[in-house]
Design a protein around this motif. Structure first.
Motif, short mmCIF file in Angstrom:
data_model
loop_
_atom_site.label_atom_id
_atom_site.label_comp_id
_atom_site.label_asym_id
_atom_site.label_seq_id
_atom_site.Cartn_x
_atom_site.Cartn_y
_atom_site.Cartn_z
N ASP A 132 7.39 -0.07 -22.33
CA ASP A 132 7.79 1.33 -22.35
C ASP A 132 7.76 2.02 -20.99
N ILE A 133 7.19 1.42 -19.98
CA ILE A 133 7.03 2.08 -18.70
C ILE A 133 8.13 1.63 -17.74
N ALA A 134 8.92 2.60 -17.28
CA ALA A 134 9.99 2.30 -16.32
C ALA A 134 9.41 2.29 -14.91
N MET A 135 10.13 1.66 -13.99
CA MET A 135 9.75 1.67 -12.59
C MET A 135 9.89 3.10 -12.09
N PRO A 136 8.82 3.68 -11.56
CA PRO A 136 8.90 5.06 -11.08
C PRO A 136 9.90 5.21 -9.94
N ASP A 184 0.83 -1.21 0.00
CA ASP A 184 0.00 0.00 0.00
C ASP A 184 0.86 1.26 0.00
N GLN A 185 1.88 1.30 0.84
CA GLN A 185 2.75 2.48 0.92
C GLN A 185 3.40 2.79 -0.42
N GLN A 186 3.84 1.76 -1.12
CA GLN A 186 4.54 1.95 -2.38
C GLN A 186 3.61 1.99 -3.59
N HIS A 187 2.32 1.88 -3.35
CA HIS A 187 1.31 1.95 -4.41
C HIS A 187 1.57 0.92 -5.52
N CYS A 188 1.99 -0.28 -5.13
CA CYS A 188 2.32 -1.33 -6.09
C CYS A 188 1.14 -1.67 -7.01
N MET A 189 -0.06 -1.67 -6.43
CA MET A 189 -1.23 -2.08 -7.20
C MET A 189 -1.70 -1.02 -8.19
N PHE A 190 -1.07 0.15 -8.19
CA PHE A 190 -1.40 1.15 -9.22
C PHE A 190 -0.96 0.65 -10.60
N CYS A 191 0.09 -0.17 -10.64
CA CYS A 191 0.63 -0.65 -11.92
C CYS A 191 0.62 -2.17 -12.07
N THR A 216 -0.74 -6.24 -10.84
CA THR A 216 -1.77 -7.09 -10.24
C THR A 216 -1.09 -8.41 -9.88
N SER A 217 -1.80 -9.28 -9.23
CA SER A 217 -1.23 -10.57 -8.86
C SER A 217 -0.96 -11.46 -10.06
N ASP A 218 -1.92 -11.50 -11.00
CA ASP A 218 -1.81 -12.53 -12.03
C ASP A 218 -2.08 -12.11 -13.47
N ALA A 219 -2.25 -10.83 -13.72
CA ALA A 219 -2.49 -10.38 -15.10
C ALA A 219 -1.76 -9.07 -15.35
N PRO A 220 -1.18 -8.91 -16.52
CA PRO A 220 -0.51 -7.65 -16.80
C PRO A 220 -1.51 -6.50 -16.78
N PHE A 221 -1.05 -5.35 -16.33
CA PHE A 221 -1.88 -4.15 -16.30
C PHE A 221 -1.02 -3.05 -16.91
N LEU A 222 -0.60 -2.07 -16.17
CA LEU A 222 0.35 -1.08 -16.68
C LEU A 222 1.77 -1.63 -16.64
N ALA A 223 1.96 -2.63 -15.82
CA ALA A 223 3.25 -3.30 -15.65
C ALA A 223 2.96 -4.80 -15.56
#
Length: 95
Positions: free
Chosen positions: A67-71, A17-24, A26-33
């Motif tokens: 194309d999306i780097a780790m913020p 939650d602190q690092q907002h991991c789920m913004f990009c 998910t557990s089992d499907a690609p999203f933004l990352a």
């Protein structure tokens, strides 16, 4: 191949939650990352992978999955200690 549920680490929910991991991710499907499962499959069994992923969490890094780097940490929740980065990476690699 996913590990049996008993072999998976417990989610470090406060860090996720602190690092907002789920913004990009998910557990089992690609999203933004890539999904955590995809990351685990790519890097499982590679001795240098955990250190590389921990460093990427702590300072950001170039894109390995498109194309999306780790913020940078400041863009996703603030600084991350080496210990916290280790906890997150071990959890991801257990997926």
């Amino acid at each position: 191949m996913a590990l049996p549920a008993a072999a998976q680490s417990r989610e470090p929910t406060a860090l996720v939650d602190q690092q907002h991991c789920m913004f990009c991710h998910t557990s089992d499907a690609p999203f933004l990352a890539p999904s955590f499962r995809q990351i685990a499959e790519r890097y499982r069994g590679k001795p240098e992978a955990a250190a590389m992923l921990e460093q990427k969490l702590r300072v950001g890094g170039r894109a390995h999955w498109g194309d999306i780097a780790m913020p940078l940490p400041a863009e996703r929740g603030g600084p991350l200690t080496a210990d916290d980065a280790h906890v997150l990476v071990q959890w991801v690699l257990s997926q």
